[in-house]
Scaffold this motif. Structure first.
Motif, PDB file in Angstrom:
ATOM      1  N   ASN A   1      92.798 106.292  67.187  1.00 33.48           N
ATOM      2  CA  ASN A   1      92.987 106.316  65.737  1.00 33.48           C
ATOM      3  C   ASN A   1      94.142 107.216  65.320  1.00 33.48           C
ATOM      4  O   ASN A   1      94.746 107.003  64.261  1.00 33.48           O
ATOM      5  CB  ASN A   1      91.699 106.780  65.043  1.00 33.48           C
ATOM      6  N   TYR A   2      94.441 108.221  66.117  1.00 35.81           N
ATOM      7  CA  TYR A   2      95.543 109.128  65.771  1.00 35.81           C
ATOM      8  C   TYR A   2      96.484 109.352  66.951  1.00 35.81           C
ATOM      9  O   TYR A   2      97.165 110.373  67.040  1.00 35.81           O
ATOM     10  CB  TYR A   2      94.986 110.477  65.287  1.00 35.81           C
ATOM     11  N   SER A   3      96.528 108.390  67.886  1.00 36.71           N
ATOM     12  CA  SER A   3      97.387 108.519  69.067  1.00 36.71           C
ATOM     13  C   SER A   3      98.171 107.241  69.289  1.00 36.71           C
ATOM     14  O   SER A   3      97.847 106.180  68.747  1.00 36.71           O
ATOM     15  CB  SER A   3      96.545 108.821  70.314  1.00 36.71           C
ATOM     16  N   LEU A   4      99.197 107.343  70.124  1.00 40.10           N
ATOM     17  CA  LEU A   4      99.998 106.187  70.530  1.00 40.10           C
ATOM     18  C   LEU A   4      99.605 105.829  71.958  1.00 40.10           C
ATOM     19  O   LEU A   4      99.634 106.677  72.848  1.00 40.10           O
ATOM     20  CB  LEU A   4     101.487 106.520  70.435  1.00 40.10           C
ATOM     21  N   THR A   5      99.244 104.561  72.196  1.00 35.25           N
ATOM     22  CA  THR A   5      98.789 104.102  73.508  1.00 35.25           C
ATOM     23  C   THR A   5      99.848 103.205  74.126  1.00 35.25           C
ATOM     24  O   THR A   5     100.359 102.297  73.460  1.00 35.25           O
ATOM     25  CB  THR A   5      97.466 103.319  73.367  1.00 35.25           C
ATOM     26  N   PHE A   6     100.180 103.460  75.392  1.00 32.35           N
ATOM     27  CA  PHE A   6     101.218 102.641  76.030  1.00 32.35           C
ATOM     28  C   PHE A   6     100.845 102.289  77.461  1.00 32.35           C
ATOM     29  O   PHE A   6      99.992 102.914  78.086  1.00 32.35           O
ATOM     30  CB  PHE A   6     102.580 103.345  75.988  1.00 32.35           C
ATOM     31  N   ILE A   7     101.509 101.258  77.967  1.00 36.61           N
ATOM     32  CA  ILE A   7     101.373 100.785  79.343  1.00 36.61           C
ATOM     33  C   ILE A   7     102.768 100.456  79.856  1.00 36.61           C
ATOM     34  O   ILE A   7     103.662 100.126  79.060  1.00 36.61           O
ATOM     35  CB  ILE A   7     100.450  99.542  79.403  1.00 36.61           C
ATOM     36  N   ILE A   8     102.969 100.561  81.158  1.00 39.25           N
ATOM     37  CA  ILE A   8     104.243 100.184  81.771  1.00 39.25           C
ATOM     38  C   ILE A   8     104.000  98.958  82.642  1.00 39.25           C
ATOM     39  O   ILE A   8     103.195  99.004  83.576  1.00 39.25           O
ATOM     40  CB  ILE A   8     104.836 101.325  82.606  1.00 39.25           C
ATOM     41  N   ALA A   9     104.672  97.850  82.311  1.00 42.01           N
ATOM     42  CA  ALA A   9     104.523  96.606  83.060  1.00 42.01           C
ATOM     43  C   ALA A   9     105.664  96.467  84.071  1.00 42.01           C
ATOM     44  O   ALA A   9     106.764  96.981  83.866  1.00 42.01           O
ATOM     45  CB  ALA A   9     104.522  95.413  82.109  1.00 42.01           C
ATOM     46  N   ARG A  10     105.360  95.762  85.159  1.00 38.55           N
ATOM     47  CA  ARG A  10     106.361  95.517  86.198  1.00 38.55           C
ATOM     48  C   ARG A  10     106.134  94.129  86.781  1.00 38.55           C
ATOM     49  O   ARG A  10     104.997  93.635  86.804  1.00 38.55           O
ATOM     50  CB  ARG A  10     106.257  96.582  87.297  1.00 38.55           C
ATOM     51  N   ASP A  11     107.191  93.474  87.237  1.00 39.83           N
ATOM     52  CA  ASP A  11     107.067  92.182  87.901  1.00 39.83           C
ATOM     53  C   ASP A  11     105.960  92.278  88.955  1.00 39.83           C
ATOM     54  O   ASP A  11     106.018  93.130  89.848  1.00 39.83           O
ATOM     55  CB  ASP A  11     108.400  91.835  88.571  1.00 39.83           C
ATOM     56  N   PRO A  12     104.912  91.449  88.849  1.00 41.34           N
ATOM     57  CA  PRO A  12     103.753  91.598  89.750  1.00 41.34           C
ATOM     58  C   PRO A  12     104.095  91.523  91.227  1.00 41.34           C
ATOM     59  O   PRO A  12     103.558  92.302  92.026  1.00 41.34           O
ATOM     60  CB  PRO A  12     102.843  90.436  89.334  1.00 41.34           C
ATOM     61  N   PHE A  13     104.975  90.595  91.615  1.00 44.40           N
ATOM     62  CA  PHE A  13     105.325  90.477  93.029  1.00 44.40           C
ATOM     63  C   PHE A  13     106.199  91.647  93.480  1.00 44.40           C
ATOM     64  O   PHE A  13     106.114  92.094  94.614  1.00 44.40           O
ATOM     65  CB  PHE A  13     106.036  89.149  93.290  1.00 44.40           C
ATOM     66  N   GLU A  14     107.037  92.141  92.589  1.00 45.09           N
ATOM     67  CA  GLU A  14     107.848  93.320  92.917  1.00 45.09           C
ATOM     68  C   GLU A  14     106.955  94.543  93.083  1.00 45.09           C
ATOM     69  O   GLU A  14     107.140  95.351  93.997  1.00 45.09           O
ATOM     70  CB  GLU A  14     108.876  93.550  91.811  1.00 45.09           C
ATOM     71  N   ARG A  15     105.980  94.668  92.203  1.00 44.78           N
ATOM     72  CA  ARG A  15     105.022  95.779  92.285  1.00 44.78           C
ATOM     73  C   ARG A  15     104.196  95.685  93.566  1.00 44.78           C
ATOM     74  O   ARG A  15     103.958  96.688  94.242  1.00 44.78           O
ATOM     75  CB  ARG A  15     104.120  95.750  91.047  1.00 44.78           C
ATOM     76  N   LEU A  16     103.754  94.472  93.921  1.00 48.79           N
ATOM     77  CA  LEU A  16     102.954  94.291  95.134  1.00 48.79           C
ATOM     78  C   LEU A  16     103.764  94.648  96.377  1.00 48.79           C
ATOM     79  O   LEU A  16     103.254  95.307  97.288  1.00 48.79           O
ATOM     80  CB  LEU A  16     102.472  92.841  95.229  1.00 48.79           C
ATOM     81  N   LEU A  17     105.019  94.234  96.417  1.00 51.17           N
ATOM     82  CA  LEU A  17     105.867  94.550  97.565  1.00 51.17           C
ATOM     83  C   LEU A  17     106.082  96.055  97.678  1.00 51.17           C
ATOM     84  O   LEU A  17     106.055  96.619  98.781  1.00 51.17           O
ATOM     85  CB  LEU A  17     107.210  93.830  97.437  1.00 51.17           C
ATOM     86  N   SER A  18     106.290  96.711  96.548  1.00 54.28           N
ATOM     87  CA  SER A  18     106.448  98.165  96.561  1.00 54.28           C
ATOM     88  C   SER A  18     105.197  98.842  97.108  1.00 54.28           C
ATOM     89  O   SER A  18     105.279  99.793  97.904  1.00 54.28           O
ATOM     90  CB  SER A  18     106.741  98.665  95.144  1.00 54.28           C
ATOM     91  N   ALA A  19     104.019  98.356  96.691  1.00 55.58           N
ATOM     92  CA  ALA A  19     102.763  98.925  97.176  1.00 55.58           C
ATOM     93  C   ALA A  19     102.575  98.663  98.663  1.00 55.58           C
ATOM     94  O   ALA A  19     102.108  99.533  99.407  1.00 55.58           O
ATOM     95  CB  ALA A  19     101.597  98.340  96.383  1.00 55.58           C
ATOM     96  N   TYR A  20     102.930  97.467  99.119  1.00 51.96           N
ATOM     97  CA  TYR A  20     102.818  97.133 100.548  1.00 51.96           C
ATOM     98  C   TYR A  20     103.685  98.062 101.395  1.00 51.96           C
ATOM     99  O   TYR A  20     103.239  98.618 102.409  1.00 51.96           O
ATOM    100  CB  TYR A  20     103.232  95.676 100.774  1.00 51.96           C
ATOM    101  N   ARG A  21     104.916  98.269 100.989  1.00 56.04           N
ATOM    102  CA  ARG A  21     105.823  99.121 101.772  1.00 56.04           C
ATOM    103  C   ARG A  21     105.346 100.570 101.761  1.00 56.04           C
ATOM    104  O   ARG A  21     105.385 101.265 102.772  1.00 56.04           O
ATOM    105  CB  ARG A  21     107.242  99.031 101.221  1.00 56.04           C
ATOM    106  N   ASP A  22     104.882 101.028 100.590  1.00 50.48           N
ATOM    107  CA  ASP A  22     104.468 102.420 100.465  1.00 50.48           C
ATOM    108  C   ASP A  22     103.171 102.688 101.220  1.00 50.48           C
ATOM    109  O   ASP A  22     103.045 103.693 101.927  1.00 50.48           O
ATOM    110  CB  ASP A  22     104.304 102.771  98.988  1.00 50.48           C
TER     111      ASP A  22
END
Length: 431
Positions: free
Chosen positions: A242-263
């Protein structure tokens, strides 16, 4: 006779002095420990000490925070009340380093005062000359992008029925990974491998940890954050929104998955959870003929082996690791309101816009952490996704479909590099 009496008196005096010295040496460390524990514990854990007058001023300020989040955001350039800081005597210069807070004084033997911001609650303001900002025209352009992203999210949520409550993970609000900072009126859903390390750093700064401490500590930033950001219920989250700003950061799903796999697979720490998981995947999937032909002689799973394992997890309804899970299921953006949707591809501008809108430009700055391990993202996408067949890629897309649709990403580029389909489908899996 007189000489013997004098010697006896000297011995008695020396005995008393030794006893007094021994007792003093025992009591001094205990007194110092009590001083630190009793007077500084709250300070070290991140609580400011205020006078009754300051507490009254703060309560009055909180009562006025009934307007939307833009109003209190203008007050973030300066703390609403002064913070009382006390010097702390470091008990041992080689131990208890995490105990250090702001102090003054001179070094004296092993008992010393220090002048470091190891873990304090008073945030140093960024100098005006170092503040990064966008021009008014750039702010307008980013604001238009944000409007378009929110509109697309709303339309796609409605089209796929994701804005309707249900009993599965796609239709149940999930507040598990939200970090709610009530002091600065900002809320973030932490999607792993989508600039999560960078913003975890910033949220720890907002929680009171100094940047210097965060850069040198070996503690996991997520664990530090959870010490000061307890998980919230849905009602608590909506109240804070009610008194805050809510945000999310989106990323290309396959790019994100590849980053997670490598890491988490290729560069897994020895004997860690993901190292053991990777070895288990190799044992169960490398014996499959269709995968063995695409596998190298490595201890970690090949990308096709990892994809087959992930698809089998999805088909069985098994738990999906937080680094690989779909963001739509993880943050449920169709059921929880987001004021801003930042995107990994335009993060440089998007986060400056966010920082400006929250009034935090003198408190935090864009931080880039863990942004790749030396290879360009496009080259890696070509290399790894070219190992998958078209059928494997489409099945993978089916799981991440909502992430593609809600946040406006396209699979066509990936399908262009896919291998021809093989006789065996990943649906067979391993039992």
């Amino acid at each position: 006779m007189k000489l013997s009496k004098s010697l006896a008196n000297c011995r008695a005096i020396r005995r008393y002095l030794l006893i007094f010295t021994a007792v003093s040496l025992l009591l001094l460390p205990l007194s110092l420990v009590y001083l630190v524990w009793n007077e500084q514990l709250q300070k070290i854990r991140g609580f400011e000490q205020q006078s009754p007058q300051q507490q009254s001023q703060q309560q009055h300020s909180q009562q006025q925070q009934q307007a939307p989040h833009q109003q209190p955001a203008q007050q973030h350039g300066q703390l609403p009340y002064p913070v009382v800081r006390y010097p702390v005597l470091l008990l041992n210069k080689n131990k208890n380093k995490d105990l250090t807070v702001v102090a003054t004084g001179k070094t004296k033997n092993k008992w010393r005062y220090v002048d470091k911001d190891s873990n304090q609650t008073l945030l140093p303001l960024i100098p005006e000359y170092a503040v990064q900002t966008l021009t008014p025209q750039e702010m307008l352009q980013v604001e238009q992008r944000m409007d378009q992203r929110r509109e697309r999210l709303r339309d796609k949520c409605s089209a796929y029925g994701l804005d309707v409550l249900g009993h599965d993970s796609w239709h149940t609000p999930n507040t598990w990974e939200f970090l709610v900072n009530k002091k600065y009126h900002i809320i973030w859903c932490n999607v792993f491998k989508a600039a999560s390390s960078s913003w975890m750093f910033n949220f720890n700064v907002l929680a009171g940890y100094s940047p210097a401490y965060l850069r040198k500590t070996k503690k996991i930033l997520l664990n530090l954050a959870r010490e000061r950001y307890p998980r919230v219920t849905l009602d608590e989250l909506r109240e804070a929104q009610n008194y805050s700003l809510t945000f999310i950061i989106a990323r290309d799903p396959f790019e994100r998955l590849l980053s997670a796999y490598r890491d988490k697979m290729v560069f897994a720490l020895p004997y860690s959870f993901h190292d053991k998981l990777g070895r288990s995947i190799v044992r169960n999937y490398r014996k499959k003929p269709s995968l063995a032909a695409r596998a190298a002689n490595t201890k970690f799973p090949s990308f096709p082996e990892f994809v087959h394992w992930l698809l089998d997890q999805v088909k069985r309804g098994s738990f999906i690791d937080m680094h690989f899970v779909a963001a739509t299921s993880f943050c449920t953006p169709c059921l929880i309101r987001f004021d801003m949707i930042l995107k990994f591809e335009s993060l440089a501008e998007d986060q400056l816009y966010l920082i400006e809108k929250t009034g935090l430009k003198r408190v935090i700055a864009p931080v880039w952490r863990n942004m790749g391990k030396g290879r360009k993202t496009h080259e890696l996408q070509q290399q790894f996704y070219a190992q998958l067949t078209r059928q494997e890629m489409l099945e993978l897309y089916e799981y991440y479909k909502y992430d593609f649709e809600l946040f406006d990403y396209d699979i066509q580029e990936y399908l262009q590099v896919a291998r021809p389909d093989e006789a065996e489908s990943p649906a067979a899996g391993t039992k």
